[in-house]
Every structure is written in C-alpha cells, then in structure tokens.
Enzyme design. Structure first.
Site, PDB file in Angstrom:
ATOM      1  N   GLU A 202       0.857  -1.191   0.000  1.00  0.00           N
ATOM      2  CA  GLU A 202       0.000   0.000   0.000  1.00  0.00           C
ATOM      3  C   GLU A 202       0.889   1.235   0.000  1.00  0.00           C
ATOM      4  O   GLU A 202       1.780   1.367   0.831  1.00  0.00           O
ATOM      5  CB  GLU A 202      -0.902  -0.012   1.233  1.00  0.00           C
ATOM      6  CG  GLU A 202      -1.615   1.288   1.543  1.00  0.00           C
ATOM      7  CD  GLU A 202      -2.525   1.745   0.408  1.00  0.00           C
ATOM      8  OE1 GLU A 202      -2.354   2.906  -0.046  1.00  0.00           O
ATOM      9  OE2 GLU A 202      -3.393   0.956  -0.022  1.00  0.00           O
TER      10      GLU A 202
ATOM     11  N   ARG B 280     -26.978   6.928 -11.540  1.00  0.00           N
ATOM     12  CA  ARG B 280     -26.066   8.051 -11.312  1.00  0.00           C
ATOM     13  C   ARG B 280     -25.831   8.911 -12.552  1.00  0.00           C
ATOM     14  O   ARG B 280     -25.787  10.140 -12.462  1.00  0.00           O
ATOM     15  CB  ARG B 280     -24.728   7.524 -10.788  1.00  0.00           C
ATOM     16  CG  ARG B 280     -24.810   7.003  -9.371  1.00  0.00           C
ATOM     17  CD  ARG B 280     -23.539   6.295  -8.972  1.00  0.00           C
ATOM     18  NE  ARG B 280     -23.534   5.989  -7.539  1.00  0.00           N
ATOM     19  CZ  ARG B 280     -22.591   5.289  -6.930  1.00  0.00           C
ATOM     20  NH1 ARG B 280     -21.555   4.826  -7.634  1.00  0.00           N
ATOM     21  NH2 ARG B 280     -22.649   5.050  -5.644  1.00  0.00           N
TER      22      ARG B 280
END
Length: 504
Positions: free
Chosen positions: A72, A332
């Site tokens: 990460e 959306r």
C-alpha cells in the site's frame, strides 16, 4: 532481457499520468530470471489495500497459495474503500428475505447493471460477480463486519431492494475487519510502498519494482527494491480520479472544477505502468460522477448518507423554477446529467435542492451530522425555504402539492419514479444543496472473467498478472450502479484466488 534502459522507456510511457521516473536499483540491470536480481521473493503480491486488495489477499491465503504480501503506497490501510458509504448489493441477503422479498436473483441484478451500462457492460463478469455475492457477504460476517439491523433498501437504478449497509455507514467497517482477518491468517501488509514499475519477461509479469519508505506525494522519497512473485501479481490499486492531467486527457469534457470524492492518493500510476508493460486499458473516458455530492462540504462527506433519505422520501427541485426536474431514484449518470443542466445564464451552477420531512428523522445521525456541519439546514416552512434559497415560492408550493397528490396515488406521472418509499411532505424540512462530484473511474485494465489482465498486442492473458476493482475497465460500462463496487471488489477476491490456484 529487462534492462535498465527498458525500464526507463516503460516508465517514460507512463509519465502522462504524472508518474515521475526515477533511477532503478543497481540490481535492475541483472537478468530477471537470475535470483540475484531480486531483493525479495514471495508467492503473491497484492497492490492496494482497499476492498479488492484485502479480499484478494485473504482469499489467496485461504487457498493456500503461500506467502501473501500486500503493498500500500499510503500511510494507512483502506484506500477509497475505507471512506466509501458502506453500501453492498447482495441478492437473497438475509435481511432482504426477512422483508419478504423472495423473488430477487443474481440474474435480476445483472439485468439492472446491463441497463445502466448502456450496452458497454460485461455480462459475463457481472454474472460471475453476482453469483458470488453471498460468499462475499459471508466473508464479511465471518470477519466480524456488522451491518445495520433490518436495513435493506432499493437504491438508484436497481429494480428491487437489495442494498445493505455497514453499521457506521462507511467502508471502513469492512476494511478494518478484513485487514484484521488477514493479519490473523498470515497475510503481510506493508505501508508506504509505491509501485515504480512491473518486471515483465516475455508474456509474464515476474514481479515489481517498489519504492520502499515512500512518503506521499514526494516521488523522491524511499529506496527502490525489486520483489519477485512466484505465482501472481494482483493489481488492486484503485482509480485515477485525483489525477487531473490524466482526467483532462481522457475526458476533456469533464468539468475540471468538479470536486472529487476520492482520497488524494487515487492517482492511477499503477494502471499506467501496467499499460506501459503491455496491459490493455479501456473505457478511460468513462468517468462517473456521484449525483449525491454537496457543494457545501469537501470530498466524500455526509451528503451521500443524507441523500439516502432524501432520494427516497423527499424531492429535488430546481432553484430556477421551483419544479422537479428528474426521477430522484434514477441511476447516477442520468441523475448527474439532469442536475448539471441547472445553471444560471452565465453558466455557473444553480445548485438544486433536496428536501424531506425533519420530524420523520429528528435523531437520525445522518440528519444530526448534516445540520451540525451546515451542509444541510432545517427550515420551518416552504416560505422560509424559498426565501433562503431564492426559489420561486408559488411554483414551489404547486410542485409540493402535486407531489403529495402523486404520493397518495402511488404513481409519478411526471418522471415515472417508483413511489413506494415516498412520503407526503410536511414542514419542517431538512434541505440541502446538491452538485455532482467526480466519483469513480469506469475505465482501466481489461481483464477476462477470472481477473487475468489482457495483453494489448495479443488479447490473451499476461501470465501471472491479475486485476480487480476500480483499476479495471469494461466491467460496468458507462455507469456503475450504487452498492455494486463493494460487491464487485469483494467477490473478485474469490474469483482471482481460484484462478491463481488453478494456474498454479
């Protein structure tokens, strides 16, 4: 042979997204198949620690694929997943069944998604994902994730109530528990590890070049190391919505002034590095906006949570006309387009309003937080609402009167909205302003149905290379339905780990 010159060439090809090319470690010039060229070797490398990365890592470990390493780049686990709204579409989930909704199915969900995708969605992948929804739900439950009791609703673009939500209304409820489960089962996680490049030999990704000790966003920090993956590299690095240069290149029509719901690290350089190594990117110009954004708060914010009430129980009106202008429960893309058509004569936004009954939710945390942070307001009458937001009062009163009649009739002759959750509007109201925010990248790396990344030159899978989540493209088409990102990312962890196991 993957020489230093080749690495620099590939890195330069990725510079369009703002990726800086740095010097490679001394071992980079060595032949990749020579073990001395590697600083470390593991079985599976997972890039990214959002839903997709966490699920892929945990499932890979459970498939006994050996050592699993999650890299990460940021200083915390979770990526965008940790700050999302915690919505999760699960056909046949226990709450749905307890509500008496017995006729839902993965096929119905896929049909809704195909409609939203406007002919560009991948039915094979969506079907495979939908069929594993209950597996992903059970994985969350087993990890200790709590979902809201008796909460299962129909969200925009879905034809049935199948969306559950985490207890605190945030994806962090899931990311923390999956991370903890991975730690217990032997997954290794490393923060501040930036992917500088992939190591490709022939038709195979052998590993990655990583900037260890990276401090976002300083490209000059950390040291470069090479990590080999014996069985797979899984790219789950997320989208590129925060990379303004790349956004402008792939979709010049996208308003650059729009705010973004993503965390600052959503910059897409891993996707670009993969493309420079031959991976096929598609649909990069399809960038989705979240129609529930508020101009009165930055980033993701509370508006998403507040509007989960407003879209269902209330209405949205234009400040220009005092009239409704869309089906409040549409998908959306349709909603964002309708909202952004509300502009003053000079082209500036005329922020539409959404309002619903305050007395139905006085102690609801969504309302309390929104009023506290002044991204919503309590008004005691339509007169006060019209005065505060400069809305034509007579037109507003007429709109509310007609809407209340439609609620009583259970139909919406104006926009065809499903009215089963609509309520007769009675003051006082909770009112907020809305304007879309850049939310999700529909485009990314093209994969097959098992998550294998395709080579742009051969259209066949690149060996040892997989991708899942927002870094992929061609899954949802032009628009993704709400609550389906959590579904896709979590289920792909099962699918990819099984594919790696089969290949191994």
């Amino acid at each position: 042979m993957q020489s230093r010159r080749k690495f620099l060439k590939l890195g330069a090809g990725a510079a369009i997204g703002g990726l800086a090319v740095a010097s490679l470690p001394k071992t980079a010039a060595a032949h990749p198949s020579d073990e001395t060229a590697w600083d470390e070797t593991v079985d599976v490398i997972v890039i990214g620690s959002g839903f997709a990365g966490l699920s892929a890592a945990l499932n890979a470990k459970r498939k006994k694929l050996g050592s699993i390493l999650v890299l990460e780049k940021m200083q915390v686990i979770g990526g965008n997943s940790a700050i999302n709204g915690g919505w999760f579409a699960v056909p046949k989930n226990p709450i749905q069944l307890s509500q008496g909704i017995l006729d839902d199915s993965p096929e119905e969900l896929v049909n809704d998604q195909m409609i939203a995708g406007r002919g560009m969605a991948n039915k094979e992948i969506l079907t495979k994902v939908a069929n594993r929804a209950l597996d992903a739900y059970q994985m969350c439950i087993d990890a200790g994730v709590e979902f809201r009791k008796d909460f299962n609703i129909q969200v925009g673009g879905h034809n049935k109530a199948r969306a559950i939500r985490t207890k605190h209304g945030t994806g962090g409820d899931i990311t923390t528990k999956l991370y903890e489960a991975g730690r217990r089962e032997g997954v290794e996680y490393r923060l501040q590890h930036y992917i500088e490049d992939f190591v490709r030999v022939g038709d195979k990704i052998e590993g990655v070049v990583v900037r260890r000790g990276y401090r976002f966003p300083d490209q000059g920090t950390g040291e470069l190391v090479r990590i080999k993956a014996n069985k797979a590299v899984i790219c789950a690095s997320g989208g590129f919505a925060r990379d303004m240069k790349l956004r402008a290149v792939v979709d010049p029509s996208l308003d650059p002034t729009l705010d973004c719901t993503n965390h600052l690290g959503a910059t897409g350089e891993v996707m670009l590095s993969a493309a420079a190594n031959g991976a096929l990117p598609i649909h990069l110009n399809m960038i989705q906006t979240g129609h529930w954004g508020s101009p009165d708060e930055g980033g993701f914010g509370w508006s998403n949570a507040l509007l989960s009430i407003g879209w269902h129980e209330g209405i949205s009106v234009s400040v220009l006309s005092g009239k409704r202008y869309m089906d409040e429960r549409t998908d959306r893309l349709t909603a964002s387009t309708a909202i952004m058509n509300n502009r003053y004569s000079d082209g500036s936004p005329a922020y539409p309003l959404v309002f619903f009954n305050y007395n139905d939710h006085p102690d609801d945390d969504r309302v309390v937080r929104a009023l506290r942070d002044e991204m919503a307001w309590k008004v005691d009458s339509l007169e006060q609402l019209a005065s505060k937001f400069n809305v034509p009062l007579d037109a507003l009163k007429k709109t509310v009167k007609e809407y209340n009649e439609h609620v009583a009739q259970g139909t919406d002759p104006d926009f065809g909205r499903k009215m089963d959750t609509a309520k007769v509007l009675k003051a006082p109201f909770v009112v907020s302003r809305i304007w879309p925010k850049v939310h999700y990248c529909m485009g990314g790396l093209k994969t097959d149905a098992d998550g294998r990344v395709l080579d742009a030159r051969t259209m066949s899978p690149i060996k040892n290379f997989y991708a899942a989540g927002e870094v992929t493209g061609g899954v949802h088409g032009q628009t993704r339905l709400s609550s389906c990102s959590c579904l896709e990312t979590l289920t792909m962890g099962f699918i990819i780990s099984e594919a790696i196991k089969a290949n191994a």
